[in-house]
Design a protein around this motif. Structure first.
Motif, PDB file in Angstrom:
ATOM      1  N   UNK A   1       0.851  -1.196   0.000  1.00  0.00           N
ATOM      2  CA  UNK A   1       0.000   0.000   0.000  1.00  0.00           C
ATOM      3  C   UNK A   1       0.877   1.232   0.000  1.00  0.00           C
ATOM      4  N   UNK A   2       0.684   2.113  -0.981  1.00  0.00           N
ATOM      5  CA  UNK A   2       1.515   3.310  -1.062  1.00  0.00           C
ATOM      6  C   UNK A   2       0.975   4.472  -0.240  1.00  0.00           C
ATOM      7  N   UNK A   3      -0.278   4.438   0.151  1.00  0.00           N
ATOM      8  CA  UNK A   3      -0.849   5.514   0.947  1.00  0.00           C
ATOM      9  C   UNK A   3      -0.607   5.218   2.427  1.00  0.00           C
ATOM     10  N   UNK A   4       0.190   6.054   3.055  1.00  0.00           N
ATOM     11  CA  UNK A   4       0.588   5.831   4.442  1.00  0.00           C
ATOM     12  C   UNK A   4      -0.588   5.739   5.402  1.00  0.00           C
ATOM     13  N   UNK A   5      -1.571   6.612   5.255  1.00  0.00           N
ATOM     14  CA  UNK A   5      -2.720   6.601   6.166  1.00  0.00           C
ATOM     15  C   UNK A   5      -3.521   5.310   6.018  1.00  0.00           C
ATOM     16  N   UNK A   6      -3.728   4.875   4.790  1.00  0.00           N
ATOM     17  CA  UNK A   6      -4.463   3.618   4.555  1.00  0.00           C
ATOM     18  C   UNK A   6      -3.703   2.432   5.120  1.00  0.00           C
ATOM     19  N   UNK A   7      -2.388   2.422   4.935  1.00  0.00           N
ATOM     20  CA  UNK A   7      -1.565   1.324   5.452  1.00  0.00           C
ATOM     21  C   UNK A   7      -1.599   1.287   6.975  1.00  0.00           C
TER      22      UNK A   7
ATOM     23  N   UNK B   1      -3.941   2.453   9.008  1.00  0.00           N
ATOM     24  CA  UNK B   1      -5.261   2.054   9.484  1.00  0.00           C
ATOM     25  C   UNK B   1      -5.456   0.545   9.361  1.00  0.00           C
ATOM     26  N   UNK B   2      -5.151  -0.008   8.201  1.00  0.00           N
ATOM     27  CA  UNK B   2      -5.316  -1.455   7.998  1.00  0.00           C
ATOM     28  C   UNK B   2      -4.429  -2.236   8.962  1.00  0.00           C
ATOM     29  N   UNK B   3      -3.194  -1.809   9.128  1.00  0.00           N
ATOM     30  CA  UNK B   3      -2.272  -2.496  10.037  1.00  0.00           C
ATOM     31  C   UNK B   3      -2.772  -2.414  11.476  1.00  0.00           C
ATOM     32  N   UNK B   4      -3.290  -1.265  11.878  1.00  0.00           N
ATOM     33  CA  UNK B   4      -3.796  -1.106  13.236  1.00  0.00           C
ATOM     34  C   UNK B   4      -4.956  -2.072  13.498  1.00  0.00           C
ATOM     35  N   UNK B   5      -5.872  -2.164  12.546  1.00  0.00           N
ATOM     36  CA  UNK B   5      -7.018  -3.066  12.699  1.00  0.00           C
ATOM     37  C   UNK B   5      -6.538  -4.515  12.791  1.00  0.00           C
ATOM     38  N   UNK B   6      -5.592  -4.896  11.965  1.00  0.00           N
ATOM     39  CA  UNK B   6      -5.107  -6.279  11.966  1.00  0.00           C
ATOM     40  C   UNK B   6      -4.281  -6.591  13.213  1.00  0.00           C
ATOM     41  N   UNK B   7      -3.534  -5.637  13.696  1.00  0.00           N
ATOM     42  CA  UNK B   7      -2.719  -5.877  14.896  1.00  0.00           C
ATOM     43  C   UNK B   7      -3.571  -6.030  16.151  1.00  0.00           C
ATOM     44  N   UNK B   8      -4.763  -5.463  16.154  1.00  0.00           N
ATOM     45  CA  UNK B   8      -5.675  -5.633  17.287  1.00  0.00           C
ATOM     46  C   UNK B   8      -5.994  -7.112  17.487  1.00  0.00           C
TER      47      UNK B   8
END
Length: 146
Positions: free
Chosen positions: A3-9, A11-18
């Motif tokens: 993912x090249x968009x830092x904010x999108x990356x 957010x997705x990583x935060x949700x998955x790390x939960x």
């Protein structure tokens, strides 16, 4: 995740790390290819189709051609037009498609649905989250790698 968009990356990583998923991020197709060449063996690839250096659709073909990633589920996560984007992603070899912006309430469960059964582990092996995640979170915890 590619993912090249830092904010999108983030957010997705935060949700998955939960749900205790380990997330490796590449901002370009070139970086993703280098990670795989360097020994990374992902359980799943979450892929933006609109990358700065190479089309995500082309990267799917590259990953499908490599022995180590041929069978890895690839899910397009993109803001590309829903009908065109999903059809193109599936034709290129993606196993699934998720539209952006992601739904933080369902994203982890959606991703878990694409994991191969051989990559899951018993639910007892995964610690419960500190806060409730909603319906289906136990299945997500059982399916995502730590």
């Amino acid at each position: 995740m590619v993912e090249d968009d830092g904010a999108s990356a983030r957010l997705a990583a935060m949700v998955l790390r939960v749900v205790h998923a380990e997330v490796t991020h590449a901002a370009t197709a070139t970086e993703a290819t280098r990670l795989v060449a360097g020994g990374l063996r992902p359980a799943i690839v979450l892929l933006d189709l609109d990358l700065p250096d190479l089309s995500g659709l082309h990267l799917v073909k590259v990953l499908r051609a490599l022995d180590d990633t041929r069978e890895v589920p690839i899910v397009a996560v993109t803001a590309s037009g829903a009908d065109f984007g999903e059809r193109a992603a599936r034709l290129a070899g993606c196993d699934g498609y998720v539209s952006k912006p992601i739904d933080v309430a369902t994203f982890a469960a959606t991703v878990a649905g694409f994991l191969r059964p051989t990559w899951t582990r018993p639910i007892a092996a995964v610690p419960a989250p500190a806060a409730p995640l909603g319906v289906g979170h136990q299945a997500v915890l059982a399916a995502l790698p730590k």
